[in-house]
Design an enzyme around this catalytic site. Structure first.
Site, PDB file in Angstrom:
ATOM      1  N   GLY A 149      40.835  43.439  41.611  1.00 11.40           N
ATOM      2  CA  GLY A 149      39.717  42.509  41.682  1.00 11.40           C
ATOM      3  C   GLY A 149      38.636  43.000  40.734  1.00 11.40           C
ATOM      4  O   GLY A 149      38.358  44.201  40.658  1.00 11.40           O
ATOM      5  N   CYS A 150      38.005  42.100  40.009  1.00 10.69           N
ATOM      6  CA  CYS A 150      37.070  42.513  38.950  1.00 10.69           C
ATOM      7  C   CYS A 150      35.860  43.266  39.506  1.00 10.69           C
ATOM      8  O   CYS A 150      35.468  44.317  38.973  1.00 10.69           O
ATOM      9  CB  CYS A 150      36.631  41.322  38.117  1.00 10.69           C
ATOM     10  SG  CYS A 150      35.952  39.934  39.068  1.00 10.69           S
TER      11      CYS A 150
END
Length: 348
Positions: A149-150
Site C-alpha cells: 500500500g502506498c
C-alpha cells in the site's frame, strides 16, 4: 530473455502506471491487457498517454486470458485479485498491486477489510530493514509477491530504520500524510471530484480506521519492534493528482544522540538506489519525485519534544505501487533491480 507480461486492471491508474513503466523495460513485453467494463476497447482509448502500446486491445479479466504469460501484474480492487490469482499457474510470477495478499494476520484483514482472506505473499518493499536483513532477500526467486500500500510503505520506510536500530520507540508514533487522490483509484467518488478538492485539504479515515494501519504495524514488527507499534495515522487529500508527503514522528529513546539517529537512517539506506536520506537540514517535496521510483527522506531531531521527525516524499503511483511491483519482479526473476525504473523525477 524477454518475459511475456499480462496486466490485469489495465484501465485504472495503477494499471496505467504499470504499463507506462513496462513499456520502457528492456526485458518485459506486454502482450495482454485486461479490464472489466472497458473490455473490448482499444487500450489507447482508455489510456491515451500510452502511445507505444496503441496496438493492444483490452480483454476480459479471466484466468484463461492471463495464463500462459511469464509475469502477471494484477491491479484490481481488494477482494477481486484473490479470487482471480488462485487460478493462475504456480510457475507464473504474479505480482498483486491490490491489498489481498499483504497482511499475515487474518484477524487484521477481517477488522480492516472484511470478506474472504486469501493469505499473505512475499511483501514487495525490497529496502525495508528487517531483523533478518533487507526484505529483498525474500523476494529472490519468489513467484507470488504483494506490492505494498502506498501510504503504508511510505511510513514504514520512514520509521523502520529507527525501530531496527533501537533509537526510537514503537509506541506513540504519529503520521500525517498529504496525499493525491489518484491513490483512491479511477472510479468516480464524490470526495475526489475536482470541485471538492481544488482549493481544499480534506482529511479522511481519521481515528485509526485507515486500512494501511495494520500493514504499517506489520512492517515495523519485521523491523524489530518487540511489541506491536501504536500509530496515530491521518491522511489528508490535497489538490495534486499524485504524490505523498508523509510527516512521521516518534519518541526518541532516552539517551540517544542526534548523531546516532542519523547514523541509523544512513546505515539503512546508504547503498539503496531508490531510497535516499537527504543531508541534514534538507527536506523533500513531492515535486522532486514525480514520475520516479524514488523515496526521499528528510530527518530531524526535535530535542525539546524528545521526538524524531521524518519527512518522506514519494510518487504514490510509482514507488508506492507500480514501481515497487516492477522492482520486486526484477529481483524475483534475477534481473538487475533497477531495470526499467528511474530515480529521476520530472520537473518543473
Amino acid at each position: 530473455m524477454v518475459f511475456s507480461v499480462a496486466v490485469a486492471g489495465a484501465s485504472g491508474y495503477a494499471g496505467g502506471e504499470l504499463l507506462r513503466l513496462l513499456a520502457g523495460h528492456p526485458e518485459f513485453e506486454v502482450r495482454t491487457v485486461t479490464a472489466h467494463s472497458n473490455a473490448g476497447q482499444r487500450l489507447i482509448n482508455v489510456q491515451p498517454s500510452l502511445r507505444s502500446l496503441a496496438h493492444l486491445t483490452l480483454v476480459d479479466t479471466t484466468p484463461e486470458n492471463l495464463s500462459g504469460h511469464d509475469v502477471v501484474f494484477v491491479a484490481l480492487p481488494h477482494g477481486k485479485s484473490g479470487e482471480l490469482t488462485t487460478h493462475l499457474p504456480a510457475e507464473t510470477l504474479v505480482v498483486d498491486c491490490g491489498a489481498d495478499h499483504r497482511l499475515e494476520n487474518s484477524d487484521d484483514w477481517a477488522a480492516f477489510y472484511g470478506g474472504d482472506y486469501f493469505g499473505a505473499w512475499t511483501y514487495g518493499v525490497p529496502e525495508l530493514p528487517t531483523q533478518h536483513g533487507k526484505q529483498r532477500k525474500r523476494l529472490v526467486g519468489a513467484r507470488r509477491i504483494a506490492a505494498p500500500g502506498c501510504n503504508a510503505s511510505t511510513v514504514a520506510l520512514a520509521l523502520a530504520p529507527g525501530i531496527h536500530a533501537g533509537v526510537i520507540d514503537a509506541q506513540d508514533l504519529v503520521a500525517v500524510l498529504a496525499v493525491g487522490p489518484s491513490g483512491a483509484g479511477k472510479s468516480l467518488k464524490l470526495p475526489n471530484l475536482a470541485a471538492e478538492i481544488l482549493g481544499s485539504a480534506n482529511p479522511y479515515a481519521v481515528g485509526g480506521t485507515h486500512r494501511h494501519i495494520p500493514e504499517i504495524v506489520q512492517s515495523l514488527r519485521w523491523a524489530g519492534s518487540t511489541t506491536d507499534a501504536t500509530i496515530s495515522f491521518t491522511p489528508v487529500i490535497v489538490p495534486m493528482s499524485r504524490g505523498i508527503l508523509a510527516t512521521a514522528t516518534a519518541r526518541l529513546v532516552p539517551g540517544t544522540s542526534a548523531a546516532a539517529v542519523r547514523e541509523a537512517w544512513e546505515s539503512a539506506y546508504a547503498d539503496e538506489p531508490f531510497v535516499h536520506l537527504l543531508p541534514e537540514g534538507h527536506f523533500p517535496r513531492t515535486a522532486d519525485v514525480l514520475g520516479a521510483n524514488t523515496a526521499l527522506i528528510g530527518l530531524a531531531v526535535d530535542e525539546a519534544a524528545g521526538r524524531v521527525v521524518t519527512i518522506t516524499a514519494i510518487d504514490n503511483l510509482v514507488k508506492g505501487t507500480a514501481g515497487a511491483a516492477i522492482q520486486s519482479a526484477n529481483i524475483a526473476l534475477g534481473l538487475t533491480e533497477t531495470l526499467g525504473l528511474t530515480m529521476n523525477g520530472v520537473a518543473p
